[in-house]
Write a protein that holds these residues in place. Structure first.
Motif, PDB file in Angstrom:
ATOM      1  N   LYS A   8      34.243  42.949  30.772  1.00  0.00           N
ATOM      2  CA  LYS A   8      35.520  43.014  30.071  1.00  0.00           C
ATOM      3  C   LYS A   8      36.395  41.794  30.335  1.00  0.00           C
ATOM      4  O   LYS A   8      37.514  41.718  29.867  1.00  0.00           O
ATOM      5  CB  LYS A   8      36.278  44.279  30.478  1.00  0.00           C
ATOM      6  CG  LYS A   8      35.610  45.537  29.980  1.00  0.00           C
ATOM      7  CD  LYS A   8      36.452  46.741  30.278  1.00  0.00           C
ATOM      8  CE  LYS A   8      35.779  47.985  29.740  1.00  0.00           C
ATOM      9  NZ  LYS A   8      36.607  49.162  29.957  1.00  0.00           N
ATOM     10  N   SER A   9      35.887  40.824  31.070  1.00  0.00           N
ATOM     11  CA  SER A   9      36.667  39.649  31.428  1.00  0.00           C
ATOM     12  C   SER A   9      36.416  38.508  30.444  1.00  0.00           C
ATOM     13  O   SER A   9      35.276  38.108  30.198  1.00  0.00           O
ATOM     14  CB  SER A   9      36.295  39.196  32.841  1.00  0.00           C
ATOM     15  OG  SER A   9      36.873  37.955  33.131  1.00  0.00           O
ATOM     16  N   THR A  55      40.431  38.795  23.154  1.00  0.00           N
ATOM     17  CA  THR A  55      41.423  38.981  24.217  1.00  0.00           C
ATOM     18  C   THR A  55      42.770  39.375  23.615  1.00  0.00           C
ATOM     19  O   THR A  55      43.467  40.252  24.139  1.00  0.00           O
ATOM     20  CB  THR A  55      41.569  37.691  25.037  1.00  0.00           C
ATOM     21  OG1 THR A  55      40.293  37.334  25.567  1.00  0.00           O
ATOM     22  CG2 THR A  55      42.540  37.881  26.185  1.00  0.00           C
ATOM     23  N   GLY A  58      42.964  42.931  22.743  1.00  0.00           N
ATOM     24  CA  GLY A  58      42.864  43.842  23.878  1.00  0.00           C
ATOM     25  C   GLY A  58      41.462  44.331  24.181  1.00  0.00           C
ATOM     26  O   GLY A  58      41.277  45.203  25.019  1.00  0.00           O
ATOM     27  N   LEU A  60      38.895  42.320  25.253  1.00  0.00           N
ATOM     28  CA  LEU A  60      38.613  41.659  26.523  1.00  0.00           C
ATOM     29  C   LEU A  60      39.929  41.501  27.264  1.00  0.00           C
ATOM     30  O   LEU A  60      40.989  41.419  26.657  1.00  0.00           O
ATOM     31  CB  LEU A  60      37.975  40.282  26.290  1.00  0.00           C
ATOM     32  CG  LEU A  60      36.613  40.265  25.618  1.00  0.00           C
ATOM     33  CD1 LEU A  60      36.153  38.829  25.405  1.00  0.00           C
ATOM     34  CD2 LEU A  60      35.593  41.009  26.445  1.00  0.00           C
ATOM     35  N   THR A  61      39.850  41.441  28.582  1.00  0.00           N
ATOM     36  CA  THR A  61      41.072  41.336  29.377  1.00  0.00           C
ATOM     37  C   THR A  61      41.026  40.094  30.240  1.00  0.00           C
ATOM     38  O   THR A  61      39.971  39.542  30.517  1.00  0.00           O
ATOM     39  CB  THR A  61      41.240  42.558  30.281  1.00  0.00           C
ATOM     40  OG1 THR A  61      40.124  42.641  31.162  1.00  0.00           O
ATOM     41  CG2 THR A  61      41.369  43.825  29.491  1.00  0.00           C
ATOM     42  N   ALA A  62      42.190  39.661  30.645  1.00  0.00           N
ATOM     43  CA  ALA A  62      42.327  38.598  31.630  1.00  0.00           C
ATOM     44  C   ALA A  62      42.969  39.240  32.849  1.00  0.00           C
ATOM     45  O   ALA A  62      44.192  39.355  32.908  1.00  0.00           O
ATOM     46  CB  ALA A  62      43.171  37.462  31.084  1.00  0.00           C
ATOM     47  N   PRO A  63      42.162  39.721  33.795  1.00  0.00           N
ATOM     48  CA  PRO A  63      42.711  40.474  34.916  1.00  0.00           C
ATOM     49  C   PRO A  63      43.693  39.652  35.740  1.00  0.00           C
ATOM     50  O   PRO A  63      43.444  38.492  36.047  1.00  0.00           O
ATOM     51  CB  PRO A  63      41.491  40.865  35.743  1.00  0.00           C
ATOM     52  CG  PRO A  63      40.384  40.010  35.275  1.00  0.00           C
ATOM     53  CD  PRO A  63      40.734  39.518  33.909  1.00  0.00           C
ATOM     54  N   THR A  64      44.815  40.280  36.065  1.00  0.00           N
ATOM     55  CA  THR A  64      45.831  39.608  36.853  1.00  0.00           C
ATOM     56  C   THR A  64      46.000  40.227  38.237  1.00  0.00           C
ATOM     57  O   THR A  64      46.639  39.650  39.094  1.00  0.00           O
ATOM     58  CB  THR A  64      47.195  39.646  36.142  1.00  0.00           C
ATOM     59  OG1 THR A  64      47.539  41.005  35.884  1.00  0.00           O
ATOM     60  CG2 THR A  64      47.140  38.876  34.833  1.00  0.00           C
TER      61      THR A  64
END
Length: 69
Positions: A8-9, A55, A58, A60-64
């Protein structure tokens, strides 16, 4: 063997797609097939645009958050 790949990244997909493009161009060069750099850049740009759109929607995510803290 367990692979540590966060499917998912967005960053993981960009890294994987860059590695695949580099591998394909390397193999084709070794076989004597010449590929124009503009073509490689265009394909890479299209892949980046698709991943950016996924992305933005929503998918794919950009994990923070930092795991383990």
């Amino acid at each position: 063997m367990k692979l540590n790949f966060n499917h998912k990244s967005a960053g993981a997909w960009l890294t994987l797609s860059g590695a695949i493009i580099a591998a394909i161009t390397g193999v084709l060069s070794a076989l004597g097939v010449s590929i124009d750099n503009n073509t490689v850049a265009s394909v890479s740009g299209v892949i980046s645009a698709v991943i950016s759109a996924l992305t933005a929607f929503g998918i794919l995510t950009a994990p923070t958050d930092k795991k383990g803290e």
